[in-house]
Design a protein around this motif. Structure first.
Motif, mmCIF file in Angstrom:
data_model
loop_
_atom_site.group_PDB
_atom_site.id
_atom_site.type_symbol
_atom_site.label_atom_id
_atom_site.label_comp_id
_atom_site.label_asym_id
_atom_site.label_seq_id
_atom_site.Cartn_x
_atom_site.Cartn_y
_atom_site.Cartn_z
ATOM 1 N N ALA A 286 13.188 -14.505 -19.198
ATOM 2 C CA ALA A 286 14.612 -14.172 -19.041
ATOM 3 C C ALA A 286 15.462 -15.216 -19.757
ATOM 4 N N ILE B 184 19.820 -15.955 -21.390
ATOM 5 C CA ILE B 184 21.224 -15.520 -21.414
ATOM 6 C C ILE B 184 21.753 -15.737 -22.824
ATOM 7 N N ASP C 214 21.360 -17.643 -27.852
ATOM 8 C CA ASP C 214 21.337 -18.281 -26.532
ATOM 9 C C ASP C 214 22.662 -18.975 -26.247
ATOM 10 N N LEU D 223 22.393 -10.994 -19.791
ATOM 11 C CA LEU D 223 21.009 -11.229 -19.382
ATOM 12 C C LEU D 223 20.066 -10.408 -20.265
ATOM 13 N N ASP E 187 23.376 -6.563 -17.370
ATOM 14 C CA ASP E 187 24.039 -7.417 -16.382
ATOM 15 C C ASP E 187 24.485 -8.712 -17.037
ATOM 16 N N ALA F 92 25.005 -12.806 -16.492
ATOM 17 C CA ALA F 92 24.343 -13.820 -15.679
ATOM 18 C C ALA F 92 24.782 -15.189 -16.149
ATOM 19 N N ARG G 115 23.269 -19.422 -15.940
ATOM 20 C CA ARG G 115 22.156 -20.279 -15.500
ATOM 21 C C ARG G 115 22.680 -21.675 -15.231
ATOM 22 N N PHE H 45 19.235 -18.734 -12.008
ATOM 23 C CA PHE H 45 20.090 -17.650 -12.494
ATOM 24 C C PHE H 45 20.953 -17.119 -11.351
ATOM 25 N N ILE I 289 23.364 -13.668 -10.943
ATOM 26 C CA ILE I 289 23.777 -12.427 -11.603
ATOM 27 C C ILE I 289 25.250 -12.204 -11.301
#
Ligand code: PRX
Length: 658
Positions: free
Chosen positions: A454, A456, A463, A472, A510, A512, A514, A521, A523
């Motif tokens: 996973a 973002i 990134d 996400l 979605d 997200a 971090r 994470f 959401i």
């Protein structure tokens, strides 16, 4: 698609202790698995697939990416899902182990062992074969929460016939559309569904759906007699489930299918167009259902597992029909609703059945919390919940207040709360705390499971730094990912692997964020036009086109408004063909439109509020200005720049609810 705003990153750990001796025991064990997966992903998944599934013929190829994003996993291996969920548990006394404890709406209990479940599945599988159903034929299932629902799904799996389950709360029209899209040849339904003391006429709705034009493909309708209520009957086409079962043998040779054979097609809402048929595979899907039972739920022989989802949703597929059975677990299945006969029903059932793992939706927690605060008789403290050792949530973000209440009042401060993030498309958990590994943070789904990459990214697929919100994505394929959109591979590619992000990243839809310290994470919610109401996923476009189909409606726009209990509430903005209705009349038209939506889609899609105006607020190029409508729905003062809106005066009109 727009990236959400950054959210604050200070995460506060909860003091709930970790479970000792869990399937993944400690952070070092988790890191070791994550590293193993990163070093050689194929070897990692191949090892797990060999260890967790029984193969009739072992696979020699793990991943075929030659037609990415149409990935194949374990594709030259042969197996059967129902064999893996049932037959392999029957030896060494396993046949007498309890598979399902079913509690009906009125409290009556039915218990089924693995041996009995196997026999029923075989009988129904034989009956389907006797009615001409062959490998690859699609079977539609429109059943209430029942043992029969699981039996029907497993019977399809046994003969290699992909099933497509439709939630019992969907309308005839919704059932018809799905049945036609999937090209079903058999429909399995019930005479009636019983929820909260009320009987709902499933067979009548199913007949209505068939009359809309699936009559030539659906040759058989199998009816489970739940209540014995009067129902319409078409001789020749309709058959009773119990009569079919009575004539069939209790053994049935499974159809050995390759791992990529579709196990099921489950319809879900997208941001545009009609619901899409998410197609899952047999091998990869089942591997993840079985493995996450172990990793996330730490399932043990002594557990009583209870997932309160409906089999009409992915959670009911993965964590009722397939996961618990693949793990050989004992599980509860409940027919009714959490608030009937009162809001203590869940707690009473946990006490009665000594449930040890309880998996439910944030909406249910929030509404039961409210009920408990208002009435001490339905407070969890009134019940003995000492059997619980793990709690889980799924389907929507859980707010820290509800998380803490659940942890303290239901879990007694002892039970980890596993906030599991995943989707219909992912087949099983993606980002979730592990009970022996992850210190918990209310409101965060914490860390990706081993093997799940996973990340973002921003709108170009790059990134973003930790602490900044973004989209996400999952960077590598994983075995339980959807394989395609049934009958529409272009929609699969464009929707989940969009070119804007480079075409290689799976886009969850979605937002997200971090946390830079913990890597956890959180959401932040959908970034597209998909709504999440009480954990039910719905597309604004679907509701809009249903509204626009009403003869009086000229135009409609639908948005979500944050709601303290249901997560989001549907607000519809409507322009009628005739004059804008006034006060009492507006209420009458709004009620009529709500009833209409109930018939077009199902009661779950009825807007909470309908507002009328003389025209939609639009840009000069004719696009509806949704951001304004969202603010209006929230009751916010409009401070945004409205200079691009052609007709700003209509905003004031829409500010009033009907
Ligand atoms: O927005 C996310 C939300 O539910 C969506 C998936 O819905 P569906 O396919 O119906 O599957 C629901 C059950 C797996 C996601 O895109 N969602 C699901 N779980 C969470 C969540 N949002 C926040 N936290 C979660 N734990």
């Amino acid at each position: 698609m727009s990236a959400p705003e950054p959210a604050p990153s200070a995460l506060s750990m909860s003091p709930i202790p970790l479970i000792e001796g869990a399937a993944i025991d400690g952070m070092a064990a988790y890191r070791a698995l994550v590293d193993e997966a990163r070093r050689d992903p194929e070897a990692f998944w191949a090892r797990l697939a060999r260890e967790h599934l029984d193969w009739k013929q072992p696979f020699t190829r793990t991943l075929d990416s030659s037609h990415a994003p149409f990935f194949k996993w374990f594709d030259d291996g042969l197996l059967n899902a129902s064999y893996n969920c049932l037959d392999r548990h029957l030896e060494n006394g396993g046949a007498s182990r309890t598979a399902i404890v079913f509690e009906a709406d009125g409290g009556e209990l039915t218990t089924l062992t693995y041996g009995e479940l196997h026999a029923r599945v075989c009988r129904v599988a034989n009956a389907l074969r006797a009615r001409g159903v062959r490998r690859g034929d699609r079977v539609m299932i429109y059943l209430p929460m029942s043992i029969e629902g699981v039996v029907a799904m497993q019977a399809c799996a046994r003969i290699g016939a992909p099933h497509s389950v439709v939630f019992g709360g969907f309308s005839a029209k919704s059932l018809h559309e799905r049945m036609a899209d999937v090209g079903a040849c058999v429909l399995i339904t019930a005479d009636e569904q019983v929820r909260g003391g009320r009987h709902l006429p499933l067979k009548t709705i199913a007949d209505e759906a068939l009359a809309m034009g699936c009559g030539d493909t659906v040759h058989t309708v199998i009816v489970y007699r739940r209540t014995g209520g009067a129902i319409p009957w078409h001789a020749g086409r309709d058959v009773w489930l119990h009569e079919l079962e009575a004539t069939q043998s209790a053994t049935c040779e499974p159809e050995w299918v390759d791992a990529e054979h579709p196990l099921f097609i489950l319809y879900t809402s997208g941001s545009t167009g009609t619901p899409k048929g998410v197609q899952h595979s047999t091998g990869g899907y089942l591997l993840w259902a079985a493995l996450t039972m172990k990793w996330t739920f730490d399932i043990r022989a002594s557990d009583v597992f209870w997932c309160t989802a409906d089999i009409g949703w992915i959670t009911g597929h993965s964590y009722i029909c397939y996961g618990p059975t693949a793990a050989g677990a004992t599980q509860m299945i409940f027919e009714g609703v959490p608030t009937w006969p009162n809001a203590g029903r869940f707690w009473q059932m946990i006490e009665r059945h000594k449930v040890s793992i309880f998996y439910t939706a944030p909406t249910a927690i929030r509404s039961l919390m409210k009920a408990a605060q208002a009435d001490p008789d339905v407070h969890p403290a009134r019940y003995d919940l000492g059997s619980l050792r793990l709690l889980g949530t799924v389907g929507e973000p859980i707010n820290p207040e509800a998380w803490r209440w659940f942890a303290a009042q239901v879990g007694g401060g002892r039970c980890p709360v596993l906030d599991t993030f995943w989707q219909t498309e992912t087949g099983g958990h993606m980002i979730a705390p592990l009970p022996g590994v992850t210190p918990l943070v209310p409101g965060s789904c914490t860390l990706p499971l081993p093997g799940i990459e996973a990340a973002i990214v921003d709108e170009t697929g790059r990134d973003v730094p930790d602490g900044h919100g973004g989209l996400l994505v999952i960077k590598r394929p994983w075995p339980s990912m959807l394989r395609t959109v049934w009958g529409n591979p272009a929609r699969y590619r464009a929707g989940y692997f969009p070119e804007e992000l480079g075409g290689k990243l799976y886009l969850a839809g979605d937002g997200a964020i971090r946390d830079s310290e913990s890597g956890y994470f959180t959401i932040t919610g959908r970034v597209d036009d998909v709504l999440n109401v009480s954990g039910h996923r719905m597309g604004t476009a679907e509701i809009e086109s249903a509204l626009a189909a009403h003869p009086q409606v000229a135009e409609a726009a639908v948005v979500g408004r944050p709601d303290a209990t249901t997560g989001e509430a549907i607000v519809a903005f409507v322009v009628l063909k005739g004059p804008c209705p006034l006060d009492g009349d507006a209420q009458r038209v709004a009620d009529e439109l709500r009833t209409w939506i109930g018939r077009e889609i199902g009661p779950i899609a009825k807007p909470r509020e309908i507002r009328f105006g003389e025209a939609m607020p639009k840009t000069r190029s004719g696009k509806i200005v949704r951001r304004l409508l969202r603010s209006v729905a929230k009751g916010e003062a409009i401070e945004q720049d409205t200079s691009t809106v052609e007709n700003p005066a209509v905003i004031a009109q829409f500010s009033k609810a009907a």
